[in-house]
Write a protein that holds these residues in place. Structure first.
Motif, PDB file in Angstrom:
ATOM      1  N   MET A   1       0.839  -1.209   0.000  1.00 20.23           N
ATOM      2  CA  MET A   1       0.000   0.000   0.000  1.00 20.23           C
ATOM      3  C   MET A   1       0.864   1.245   0.000  1.00 20.23           C
ATOM      4  SD  MET A   1      -3.061  -1.123   2.544  1.00 20.23           S
ATOM      5  CE  MET A   1      -2.012  -2.165   3.532  1.00 20.23           C
ATOM      6  N   ASN A   2       0.237   2.392  -0.048  1.00 16.44           N
ATOM      7  CA  ASN A   2       0.949   3.665  -0.102  1.00 16.44           C
ATOM      8  C   ASN A   2       2.025   3.660  -1.185  1.00 16.44           C
ATOM      9  OD1 ASN A   2      -0.570   4.567   2.061  1.00 16.44           O
ATOM     10  ND2 ASN A   2       0.831   3.624   3.528  1.00 16.44           N
ATOM     11  N   GLY A   3       1.619   3.226  -2.372  1.00 10.52           N
ATOM     12  CA  GLY A   3       2.532   3.275  -3.498  1.00 10.52           C
ATOM     13  C   GLY A   3       3.357   2.019  -3.656  1.00 10.52           C
ATOM     14  N   ILE A   4       3.470   1.235  -2.599  1.00  8.96           N
ATOM     15  CA  ILE A   4       4.232  -0.010  -2.713  1.00  8.96           C
ATOM     16  C   ILE A   4       3.304  -1.062  -3.314  1.00  8.96           C
ATOM     17  CG2 ILE A   4       5.462  -1.805  -1.416  1.00  8.96           C
ATOM     18  CD1 ILE A   4       5.757   0.454   0.799  1.00  8.96           C
ATOM     19  N   VAL A   5       3.782  -1.766  -4.291  1.00  6.34           N
ATOM     20  CA  VAL A   5       2.930  -2.776  -4.912  1.00  6.34           C
ATOM     21  C   VAL A   5       2.743  -3.934  -3.931  1.00  6.34           C
ATOM     22  CG1 VAL A   5       2.689  -4.372  -6.843  1.00  6.34           C
ATOM     23  CG2 VAL A   5       3.721  -2.132  -7.205  1.00  6.34           C
ATOM     24  N   THR A   6       1.482  -4.216  -3.620  1.00  6.94           N
ATOM     25  CA  THR A   6       1.192  -5.274  -2.667  1.00  6.94           C
ATOM     26  C   THR A   6       0.414  -6.362  -3.386  1.00  6.94           C
ATOM     27  OG1 THR A   6       0.992  -3.543  -1.014  1.00  6.94           O
ATOM     28  CG2 THR A   6       0.212  -5.721  -0.395  1.00  6.94           C
ATOM     29  N   GLY A   7       0.863  -7.584  -3.293  1.00  6.97           N
ATOM     30  CA  GLY A   7       0.176  -8.684  -3.961  1.00  6.97           C
ATOM     31  C   GLY A   7      -1.128  -9.025  -3.278  1.00  6.97           C
ATOM     32  N   LEU A   8      -1.985  -9.728  -4.014  1.00  6.36           N
ATOM     33  CA  LEU A   8      -3.288 -10.083  -3.453  1.00  6.36           C
ATOM     34  C   LEU A   8      -3.131 -11.017  -2.250  1.00  6.36           C
ATOM     35  CD1 LEU A   8      -5.416 -10.580  -6.712  1.00  6.36           C
ATOM     36  CD2 LEU A   8      -5.061  -8.502  -5.352  1.00  6.36           C
ATOM     37  N   GLY A   9      -2.113 -11.880  -2.308  1.00  3.08           N
ATOM     38  CA  GLY A   9      -1.865 -12.793  -1.183  1.00  3.08           C
ATOM     39  C   GLY A   9      -1.485 -12.032   0.079  1.00  3.08           C
ATOM     40  N   GLU A  10      -0.748 -10.957  -0.104  1.00  2.00           N
ATOM     41  CA  GLU A  10      -0.353 -10.133   1.041  1.00  2.00           C
ATOM     42  C   GLU A  10      -1.586  -9.406   1.620  1.00  2.00           C
ATOM     43  OE1 GLU A  10       2.101 -10.064   2.834  1.00  2.00           O
ATOM     44  OE2 GLU A  10       2.196  -8.117   3.821  1.00  2.00           O
ATOM     45  N   LEU A  11      -2.459  -8.940   0.740  1.00  2.00           N
ATOM     46  CA  LEU A  11      -3.696  -8.301   1.230  1.00  2.00           C
ATOM     47  C   LEU A  11      -4.534  -9.323   2.003  1.00  2.00           C
ATOM     48  CD1 LEU A  11      -4.849  -6.062  -1.764  1.00  2.00           C
ATOM     49  CD2 LEU A  11      -3.395  -5.455   0.177  1.00  2.00           C
ATOM     50  N   THR A  29      -8.269   0.443  -0.364  1.00  2.00           N
ATOM     51  CA  THR A  29      -8.453   1.370  -1.486  1.00  2.00           C
ATOM     52  C   THR A  29      -7.920   2.769  -1.194  1.00  2.00           C
ATOM     53  OG1 THR A  29     -10.699   1.891  -0.747  1.00  2.00           O
ATOM     54  CG2 THR A  29     -10.472   0.138  -2.390  1.00  2.00           C
ATOM     55  N   ASP A  30      -7.495   3.026   0.035  1.00  2.00           N
ATOM     56  CA  ASP A  30      -6.846   4.311   0.327  1.00  2.00           C
ATOM     57  C   ASP A  30      -5.494   4.397  -0.355  1.00  2.00           C
ATOM     58  OD1 ASP A  30      -8.724   5.559   1.773  1.00  2.00           O
ATOM     59  OD2 ASP A  30      -7.822   5.199   3.751  1.00  2.00           O
ATOM     60  N   GLY A  31      -4.847   3.249  -0.507  1.00  2.00           N
ATOM     61  CA  GLY A  31      -3.483   3.267  -1.011  1.00  2.00           C
ATOM     62  C   GLY A  31      -3.293   2.637  -2.368  1.00  2.00           C
ATOM     63  N   MET A  32      -4.340   2.032  -2.919  1.00  2.00           N
ATOM     64  CA  MET A  32      -4.162   1.314  -4.180  1.00  2.00           C
ATOM     65  C   MET A  32      -5.488   1.159  -4.898  1.00  2.00           C
ATOM     66  SD  MET A  32      -3.831  -2.472  -2.466  1.00  2.00           S
ATOM     67  CE  MET A  32      -2.792  -2.987  -3.789  1.00  2.00           C
ATOM     68  N   ALA A  33      -5.391   0.854  -6.188  1.00  2.00           N
ATOM     69  CA  ALA A  33      -6.600   0.556  -6.954  1.00  2.00           C
ATOM     70  C   ALA A  33      -6.872  -0.932  -6.805  1.00  2.00           C
ATOM     71  CB  ALA A  33      -6.383   0.910  -8.417  1.00  2.00           C
ATOM     72  N   LEU A  34      -8.042  -1.268  -6.373  1.00  2.00           N
ATOM     73  CA  LEU A  34      -8.406  -2.678  -6.194  1.00  2.00           C
ATOM     74  C   LEU A  34      -9.741  -2.878  -6.907  1.00  2.00           C
ATOM     75  CD1 LEU A  34      -7.281  -5.119  -4.444  1.00  2.00           C
ATOM     76  CD2 LEU A  34      -8.965  -4.453  -2.724  1.00  2.00           C
ATOM     77  N   THR A  35      -9.790  -3.805  -7.851  1.00  2.00           N
ATOM     78  CA  THR A  35     -11.061  -4.049  -8.538  1.00  2.00           C
ATOM     79  C   THR A  35     -11.917  -4.996  -7.700  1.00  2.00           C
ATOM     80  OG1 THR A  35     -10.294  -6.021  -9.686  1.00  2.00           O
ATOM     81  CG2 THR A  35      -9.873  -3.905 -10.791  1.00  2.00           C
TER      82      THR A  35
END
Ligand code: OOG
Ligand code: MG
Length: 259
Positions: A1-11, A29-35
């Motif tokens: 998050m916050n610009g760092i690419v986070t994988g779905l597994g990490e979420l 969704t504060d830190g990334m686009a999530l569909t």
């Protein structure tokens, strides 16, 4: 998050840890686009972690199937989540307030299935798969700070599901389309309504559940419980509270809140 690419597994790990350890997290969704698709993938991965800990799938919950619920959380699309055996609270049992972040309770109707259902089914087909119906209470607990989320956030968080209590099952010969109901906290009514608030008739929620799971390659299984969604807004839980829902023709369901 916050610009760092986070994988779905990490979420999924973050969502699962927040639920397991009862701590609040910032919205994804504060830190990334999530569909929405990503969010359901996160939910599935998060539930796989529960399965790895020995939890068994027992059903599905529908969410945001009434106007009152949509208005309360500011999201106006139907969502769904997965129920496991560890989430079920015995009727009349006691939960620990400390096991949750900021729990709320809502009155729901539960369906018990006797046959699988998936894809596009009619209301008559859905009803033919129902073994029994019961009044139910869902304990919801968003893991997001201040109970605030956007659609993908809540989906990734298993649609806020954290506990459920089911009352006495009865044969589905009663039309459950417009049953009066009340949610009581310490004997005082805090919400009143009708099962008609659930999409006009709760069977529509079961029809939608069959369609939605099929989009994810699943089906509703015989023996599963399907929660139709809150008929009223949810009420916050506090230690010491006695909670009960009364439903016309179906009796009541209750639990207590401990420390
Ligand atoms: C989302 C879950 C919605 C229902 O019955 O509508 C839900 C929430 O309110 O946190 O369980
Ligand atoms: Mg609910």
């Amino acid at each position: 998050m916050n610009g760092i690419v986070t994988g779905l597994g990490e979420l999924a790990r973050i969502a699962d840890d927040a639920a397991r350890l009862a701590h609040a997290i910032p919205q994804f969704t504060d830190g990334m686009a999530l569909t929405v698709d990503d969010a359901y993938a996160v939910q599935a991965l998060s539930l796989a972690r529960r399965a790895a800990r020995g939890e068994r799938r027992v059903g599905m919950k529908m969410g945001l199937t009434s106007r009152a619920k949509m208005a309360q959380v500011g999201v106006d699309e139907m969502i769904w989540g997965r129920l496991t055996d560890a989430m079920q609270v015995e009727e009349g049992g006691t939960i620990r307030r400390s096991a949750y972040v900021h729990p709320r309770v809502e009155p729901e109707l539960a369906f018990l299935l006797k046959a699988p259902l998936a894809g596009r089914v009619t209301a008559a087909q859905a009803l033919a798969a129902v073994e029994a119906v019961a009044p139910a209470l869902e304990i919801i607990d968003s893991r997001y700070r201040d109970f605030k989320f956007a659609l993908p956030d809540v989906i990734a968080d298993n649609s806020s599901s954290s506990g459920f209590v089911v009352g006495q099952w009865r044969r589905p010969d009663l039309d459950v389309g417009n049953l009066g109901l009340a949610l009581l906290a310490d004997g005082q009514p805090v919400q009143v309504g009708s099962t008609a608030a659930i999409l006009g008739h709760p069977v529509r929620s079961l029809v939608a559940a069959a369609r939605l799971v099929a989009q994810w390659g699943e089906r509703l299984e015989a023996g599963w419980i399907v929660l139709a969604g809150g008929a009223t807004a949810a009420h916050p839980l506090a230690p010491g509270m006695a909670v009960r829902a009364d439903m016309q023709g179906l009796g009541s369901v209750s639990f207590q809140v401990g420390e």
